[in-house]
Write a protein that holds these residues in place. Structure first.
Motif, PDB file in Angstrom:
ATOM      1  N   ASP A  29     -30.661   0.423 -40.280  1.00 35.47           N
ATOM      2  CA  ASP A  29     -29.720  -0.654 -39.940  1.00 35.47           C
ATOM      3  C   ASP A  29     -28.330  -0.094 -39.647  1.00 35.47           C
ATOM      4  OD1 ASP A  29     -31.644  -2.636 -40.230  1.00 35.47           O
ATOM      5  OD2 ASP A  29     -31.270  -2.849 -42.376  1.00 35.47           O
ATOM      6  N   THR A  30     -27.923   0.916 -40.425  1.00 32.18           N
ATOM      7  CA  THR A  30     -26.625   1.554 -40.200  1.00 32.18           C
ATOM      8  C   THR A  30     -26.598   2.239 -38.840  1.00 32.18           C
ATOM      9  OG1 THR A  30     -26.406   1.940 -42.579  1.00 32.18           O
ATOM     10  CG2 THR A  30     -24.975   3.223 -41.133  1.00 32.18           C
ATOM     11  N   LEU A  31     -27.682   2.937 -38.510  1.00 25.92           N
ATOM     12  CA  LEU A  31     -27.766   3.622 -37.218  1.00 25.92           C
ATOM     13  C   LEU A  31     -27.768   2.626 -36.058  1.00 25.92           C
ATOM     14  CD1 LEU A  31     -30.351   6.435 -38.033  1.00 25.92           C
ATOM     15  CD2 LEU A  31     -27.899   6.698 -37.642  1.00 25.92           C
ATOM     16  N   LEU A  32     -28.466   1.510 -36.236  1.00 28.90           N
ATOM     17  CA  LEU A  32     -28.473   0.482 -35.188  1.00 28.90           C
ATOM     18  C   LEU A  32     -27.083  -0.128 -35.007  1.00 28.90           C
ATOM     19  CD1 LEU A  32     -31.897  -1.263 -35.851  1.00 28.90           C
ATOM     20  CD2 LEU A  32     -31.154  -0.299 -33.664  1.00 28.90           C
ATOM     21  N   ALA A  33     -26.373  -0.350 -36.105  1.00 24.47           N
ATOM     22  CA  ALA A  33     -25.004  -0.885 -36.015  1.00 24.47           C
ATOM     23  C   ALA A  33     -24.099   0.113 -35.298  1.00 24.47           C
ATOM     24  CB  ALA A  33     -24.464  -1.191 -37.413  1.00 24.47           C
ATOM     25  N   LEU A  34     -24.267   1.397 -35.609  1.00 23.84           N
ATOM     26  CA  LEU A  34     -23.480   2.435 -34.935  1.00 23.84           C
ATOM     27  C   LEU A  34     -23.818   2.488 -33.449  1.00 23.84           C
ATOM     28  CD1 LEU A  34     -21.531   4.848 -35.040  1.00 23.84           C
ATOM     29  CD2 LEU A  34     -23.491   6.290 -35.660  1.00 23.84           C
ATOM     30  N   ALA A  35     -25.117   2.353 -33.139  1.00 20.83           N
ATOM     31  CA  ALA A  35     -25.546   2.348 -31.734  1.00 20.83           C
ATOM     32  C   ALA A  35     -24.946   1.168 -30.987  1.00 20.83           C
ATOM     33  CB  ALA A  35     -27.076   2.309 -31.658  1.00 20.83           C
ATOM     34  N   HIS A  36     -24.879   0.010 -31.637  1.00 23.23           N
ATOM     35  CA  HIS A  36     -24.251  -1.166 -31.020  1.00 23.23           C
ATOM     36  C   HIS A  36     -22.784  -0.882 -30.703  1.00 23.23           C
ATOM     37  CE1 HIS A  36     -26.921  -4.678 -30.844  1.00 23.23           C
ATOM     38  NE2 HIS A  36     -27.586  -4.112 -31.840  1.00 23.23           N
ATOM     39  N   ARG A  37     -22.094  -0.272 -31.667  1.00 28.37           N
ATOM     40  CA  ARG A  37     -20.675   0.024 -31.469  1.00 28.37           C
ATOM     41  C   ARG A  37     -20.481   1.029 -30.343  1.00 28.37           C
ATOM     42  NH1 ARG A  37     -19.718   0.036 -36.487  1.00 28.37           N
ATOM     43  NH2 ARG A  37     -19.814   2.257 -36.908  1.00 28.37           N
ATOM     44  N   LEU A  38     -21.258   2.115 -30.364  1.00 25.23           N
ATOM     45  CA  LEU A  38     -21.147   3.136 -29.319  1.00 25.23           C
ATOM     46  C   LEU A  38     -21.499   2.577 -27.942  1.00 25.23           C
ATOM     47  CD1 LEU A  38     -22.663   6.313 -31.028  1.00 25.23           C
ATOM     48  CD2 LEU A  38     -20.286   5.934 -30.370  1.00 25.23           C
ATOM     49  N   SER A  39     -22.533   1.746 -27.895  1.00 27.17           N
ATOM     50  CA  SER A  39     -22.954   1.189 -26.602  1.00 27.17           C
ATOM     51  C   SER A  39     -21.892   0.262 -26.033  1.00 27.17           C
ATOM     52  CB  SER A  39     -24.294   0.459 -26.739  1.00 27.17           C
ATOM     53  OG  SER A  39     -24.136  -0.755 -27.452  1.00 27.17           O
ATOM     54  N   ARG A  40     -21.190  -0.449 -26.919  1.00 31.41           N
ATOM     55  CA  ARG A  40     -20.117  -1.329 -26.459  1.00 31.41           C
ATOM     56  C   ARG A  40     -18.988  -0.501 -25.830  1.00 31.41           C
ATOM     57  NH1 ARG A  40     -20.572  -4.609 -30.393  1.00 31.41           N
ATOM     58  NH2 ARG A  40     -19.218  -3.486 -31.832  1.00 31.41           N
ATOM     59  N   TYR A  41     -18.630   0.599 -26.481  1.00 35.56           N
ATOM     60  CA  TYR A  41     -17.594   1.473 -25.927  1.00 35.56           C
ATOM     61  C   TYR A  41     -18.035   2.110 -24.619  1.00 35.56           C
ATOM     62  CZ  TYR A  41     -15.187   1.112 -30.440  1.00 35.56           C
ATOM     63  OH  TYR A  41     -14.538   0.637 -31.551  1.00 35.56           O
ATOM     64  N   SER A  42     -19.299   2.535 -24.566  1.00 38.68           N
ATOM     65  CA  SER A  42     -19.772   3.187 -23.342  1.00 38.68           C
ATOM     66  C   SER A  42     -19.843   2.191 -22.192  1.00 38.68           C
ATOM     67  CB  SER A  42     -21.134   3.862 -23.563  1.00 38.68           C
ATOM     68  OG  SER A  42     -22.158   2.916 -23.746  1.00 38.68           O
ATOM     69  N   ALA A  43     -20.221   0.939 -22.482  1.00 42.71           N
ATOM     70  CA  ALA A  43     -20.261  -0.079 -21.429  1.00 42.71           C
ATOM     71  C   ALA A  43     -18.852  -0.380 -20.921  1.00 42.71           C
ATOM     72  CB  ALA A  43     -20.911  -1.358 -21.955  1.00 42.71           C
ATOM     73  N   ARG A  44     -17.886  -0.407 -21.827  1.00 42.32           N
ATOM     74  CA  ARG A  44     -16.493  -0.636 -21.405  1.00 42.32           C
ATOM     75  C   ARG A  44     -15.994   0.516 -20.548  1.00 42.32           C
ATOM     76  NH1 ARG A  44     -14.261  -2.898 -27.200  1.00 42.32           N
ATOM     77  NH2 ARG A  44     -15.145  -4.984 -27.006  1.00 42.32           N
ATOM     78  N   ALA A  45     -16.350   1.740 -20.949  1.00 44.63           N
ATOM     79  CA  ALA A  45     -15.956   2.906 -20.150  1.00 44.63           C
ATOM     80  C   ALA A  45     -16.588   2.830 -18.765  1.00 44.63           C
ATOM     81  CB  ALA A  45     -16.368   4.198 -20.860  1.00 44.63           C
TER      82      ALA A  45
END
Length: 197
Positions: free
Chosen positions: A3-19
Motif C-alpha cells: 500500500d505504501t509503494l502504491l501510494a508512492l507510485a501515485h505521487r510519482l505518477s502525478r508529478y511525472s504527468a505534470r512534467a
C-alpha cells in the motif's frame, strides 16, 4: 508495504504527468512561436520540430503511469458491466498480465536502444546535432516508471483477489464506474456553488 509503494507510485505518477503536460505546453508554445516568427519576421527557429518530437515522446511515456493508476485508459466496457464481479476480476487480471508482459518487452527494447545510443555516442543527424542519450534516457525513465506501476497494480490486484476483496481489486485495475467518472469530473467543485462561464 504494498500500500505504501502504491501510494508512492501515485505521487510519482502525478508529478511525472505534470512534467509531461508542461513539456507538451512548452512544445506548443515553441512551435507557435516558430510559425509566427516565420510568418511575420521571416525567421525560422531551427529544430523546433525535432525538439517537439522528443518532448511528445517523453511526455507520453511520463503520462502512462498516471493513466494506469487513475484507470483512465480506454476500454470497451459495453458487456463488461453486465458480467459478475468474479468474471470481471478474471478479465481484469488476464488483461493486466498481458499488458505487463507487453510493457516489459517494450521497456527492454527501449533500454537496448538507449544502450546502443550510449555505446555509439549517437547524435541526431539534424542541425541541432542533439546527443540522443538525453531524450532517450528520460523516455526510458518514463517506461521504467510505467513498468514499476504495472507490477505494483498487478501485485495489488492479486493480493485483493487472494483475500476475496474483489471490490478492492476493481478499484485497482477494473473499469471505472459511472459514479467514479462523475466524482472525477466534479472534483474541486464546491457543493452549492456554480461556476460562472
Amino acid at each position: 508495504m504494498l500500500d505504501t509503494l502504491l501510494a508512492l507510485a501515485h505521487r510519482l505518477s502525478r508529478y511525472s504527468a505534470r512534467a509531461g503536460g508542461a513539456m507538451i505546453l512548452f512544445a506548443a508554445f515553441m512551435v507557435t512561436f516558430d510559425v509566427l516568427s516565420r510568418r511575420i519576421l521571416g525567421i525560422t527557429m531551427s529544430g523546433s520540430d525535432e525538439v517537439s518530437g522528443y518532448l511528445f515522446a517523453i511526455a507520453t511515456a511520463l503520462a502512462m503511469p498516471y493513466a494506469l493508476l487513475m484507470r483512465a485508459n480506454v476500454r470497451i466496457d459495453a458487456a463488461y458491466n453486465l458480467l459478475s464481479r468474479r468474471v470481471r476480476y478474471g478479465m481484469d487480471l488476464f488483461g493486466l498480465i498481458l499488458f505487463t508482459i507487453f510493457t516489459l518487452m517494450v521497456t527492454w527494447r527501449v533500454a537496448l536502444t538507449v544502450q546502443v545510443t550510449w555505446e555509439n555516442d549517437a547524435h541526431a543527424i539534424t542541425p541541432l546535432h542533439t546527443p540522443l542519450i538525453v531524450p532517450q534516457s528520460i523516455w526510458l525513465a518514463g517506461w521504467v516508471l510505467f513498468c514499476i506501476c504495472l507490477v505494483l497494480v498487478l501485485a495489488g490486484t492479486l493480493r485483493a483477489g487472494w483475500r476475496g476483496d474483489l471490490a478492492a481489486a476493481s478499484r485497482l485495475s477494473g473499469v471505472r464506474s459511472v459514479e467514479e467518472e462523475v466524482a472525477g469530473e466534479t472534483a474541486g467543485v464546491l457543493p452549492g456553488k456554480v461556476k460562472e462561464a
